[in-house]
Motif scaffolding. Structure first.
Motif, mmCIF file in Angstrom:
data_model
loop_
_atom_site.group_PDB
_atom_site.id
_atom_site.type_symbol
_atom_site.label_atom_id
_atom_site.label_comp_id
_atom_site.label_asym_id
_atom_site.label_seq_id
_atom_site.Cartn_x
_atom_site.Cartn_y
_atom_site.Cartn_z
ATOM 1 N N VAL A 2 41.132 -0.810 98.579
ATOM 2 C CA VAL A 2 41.821 0.483 98.554
ATOM 3 C C VAL A 2 42.401 0.683 97.165
ATOM 4 N N GLN A 3 42.216 1.862 96.619
ATOM 5 C CA GLN A 3 42.806 2.188 95.323
ATOM 6 C C GLN A 3 43.878 3.255 95.531
ATOM 7 N N LEU A 4 45.002 3.049 94.869
ATOM 8 C CA LEU A 4 46.129 3.974 94.984
ATOM 9 C C LEU A 4 46.521 4.452 93.593
ATOM 10 N N VAL A 5 46.662 5.755 93.440
ATOM 11 C CA VAL A 5 47.039 6.324 92.156
ATOM 12 C C VAL A 5 48.231 7.255 92.353
ATOM 13 N N GLU A 6 49.365 6.868 91.765
ATOM 14 C CA GLU A 6 50.569 7.689 91.855
ATOM 15 C C GLU A 6 50.624 8.698 90.718
ATOM 16 N N SER A 7 51.309 9.793 90.956
ATOM 17 C CA SER A 7 51.537 10.803 89.930
ATOM 18 C C SER A 7 52.796 11.580 90.283
ATOM 19 N N ALA A 33 50.281 1.949 107.647
ATOM 20 C CA ALA A 33 51.625 2.281 107.192
ATOM 21 C C ALA A 33 51.570 2.555 105.700
ATOM 22 N N MET A 34 52.246 3.597 105.265
ATOM 23 C CA MET A 34 52.317 3.925 103.852
ATOM 24 C C MET A 34 53.783 4.001 103.459
ATOM 25 N N GLY A 35 54.058 3.687 102.221
ATOM 26 C CA GLY A 35 55.447 3.694 101.809
ATOM 27 C C GLY A 35 55.626 3.835 100.314
ATOM 28 N N TRP A 36 56.842 4.169 99.958
ATOM 29 C CA TRP A 36 57.268 4.235 98.561
ATOM 30 C C TRP A 36 58.319 3.155 98.320
ATOM 31 N N TYR A 37 58.168 2.472 97.203
ATOM 32 C CA TYR A 37 59.123 1.460 96.767
ATOM 33 C C TYR A 37 59.478 1.779 95.320
ATOM 34 N N ARG A 38 60.589 1.254 94.874
ATOM 35 C CA ARG A 38 60.964 1.477 93.478
ATOM 36 C C ARG A 38 61.573 0.222 92.902
ATOM 37 N N GLN A 39 61.472 0.146 91.578
ATOM 38 C CA GLN A 39 62.040 -0.991 90.863
ATOM 39 C C GLN A 39 62.778 -0.469 89.646
ATOM 40 N N ALA A 40 64.090 -0.636 89.670
ATOM 41 C CA ALA A 40 64.916 -0.248 88.535
ATOM 42 C C ALA A 40 64.872 -1.354 87.486
ATOM 43 N N PRO A 41 65.157 -1.017 86.228
ATOM 44 C CA PRO A 41 65.144 -2.044 85.173
ATOM 45 C C PRO A 41 66.065 -3.210 85.509
ATOM 46 N N GLY A 42 65.536 -4.396 85.456
ATOM 47 C CA GLY A 42 66.332 -5.585 85.708
ATOM 48 C C GLY A 42 66.641 -5.869 87.160
ATOM 49 N N TYR A 94 56.492 2.950 93.275
ATOM 50 C CA TYR A 94 55.192 2.422 93.673
ATOM 51 C C TYR A 94 54.828 2.892 95.071
ATOM 52 N N CYS A 95 53.560 3.159 95.251
ATOM 53 C CA CYS A 95 53.013 3.498 96.549
ATOM 54 C C CYS A 95 52.401 2.236 97.157
ATOM 55 N N ARG A 96 52.557 2.068 98.459
ATOM 56 C CA ARG A 96 51.981 0.911 99.137
ATOM 57 C C ARG A 96 51.308 1.345 100.438
ATOM 58 N N VAL A 97 50.169 0.737 100.707
ATOM 59 C CA VAL A 97 49.475 0.957 101.973
ATOM 60 C C VAL A 97 49.273 -0.384 102.656
ATOM 61 N N THR A 98 49.594 -0.450 103.926
ATOM 62 C CA THR A 98 49.351 -1.655 104.721
ATOM 63 C C THR A 98 48.421 -1.298 105.861
ATOM 64 N N TYR A 105 48.072 -2.997 99.815
ATOM 65 C CA TYR A 105 47.646 -2.550 98.496
ATOM 66 C C TYR A 105 48.787 -1.788 97.818
ATOM 67 N N TRP A 106 48.863 -1.952 96.510
ATOM 68 C CA TRP A 106 49.889 -1.298 95.692
ATOM 69 C C TRP A 106 49.243 -0.427 94.632
ATOM 70 N N GLY A 107 49.918 0.662 94.283
ATOM 71 C CA GLY A 107 49.513 1.460 93.148
ATOM 72 C C GLY A 107 50.097 0.881 91.873
ATOM 73 N N GLN A 108 49.802 1.531 90.762
ATOM 74 C CA GLN A 108 50.242 1.022 89.464
ATOM 75 C C GLN A 108 51.649 1.486 89.112
ATOM 76 N N GLY A 109 52.162 2.462 89.860
ATOM 77 C CA GLY A 109 53.530 2.938 89.645
ATOM 78 C C GLY A 109 53.609 4.167 88.766
ATOM 79 N N THR A 110 54.658 4.927 88.982
ATOM 80 C CA THR A 110 54.950 6.101 88.153
ATOM 81 C C THR A 110 56.438 6.088 87.833
ATOM 82 N N MET A 111 56.765 6.354 86.589
ATOM 83 C CA MET A 111 58.160 6.232 86.130
ATOM 84 C C MET A 111 58.950 7.495 86.435
ATOM 85 N N VAL A 112 60.130 7.297 86.986
ATOM 86 C CA VAL A 112 61.078 8.386 87.224
ATOM 87 C C VAL A 112 62.347 8.076 86.447
#
Length: 116
Positions: A2-7, A33-42, A94-98, A105-112
């Motif tokens: 599965v390929q995931l592309v965020e925008s 299941a699909m979901g959104w996750y995020r990672q803040a700096p540090g 990040y987008c995730r599909v289970t 599977y994870w996408g490559q991420g998009t910066m907010v």
């Protein structure tokens, strides 16, 4: 596979809105299941919201009432409408599909970035 592309990420002022999209392609099977996750700096990656069907959703307490997750299965696309953004919402999303098999599977991420 599965390929995931965020925008949809970008720079926005506090109080503003953004809409993220995640386009899925490949061997996608329902239900999943699909979901959104995020990672803040540090910081560690954290759950933002998940959706299993159009009516089964789950949100982190920090985004409840401000963010809305949705999906269009016909287009294999996941969305995250983000309103009333705060500086603490800044991070890579990040987008995730289970799959039902357990494959994840994870996408490559998009910066907010939310400026104060």
């Amino acid at each position: 596979q599965v390929q995931l592309v965020e925008s949809g990420g970008g720079l926005v002022q506090a109080g503003g809105s953004l809409r993220l999209s995640c386009a899925a392609s490949g061997s996608i099977f329902s239900p999943n299941a699909m979901g959104w996750y995020r990672q803040a700096p540090g910081k560690q990656r954290e759950l933002v919201a998940t959706i299993i069907s159009s009516i089964t959703t789950n949100y982190a307490d920090s985004v409840k009432g401000r963010f809305t997750i949705s999906r269009d299965d016909a287009k294999n696309t996941l969305y995250l409408q983000m309103n009333s953004l705060k500086p603490e919402d800044t991070g890579v999303y990040y987008c995730r599909v289970t799959q039902q098999s357990g494959a994840t599977y994870w996408g490559q991420g998009t910066m907010v970035t939310v400026s104060s």
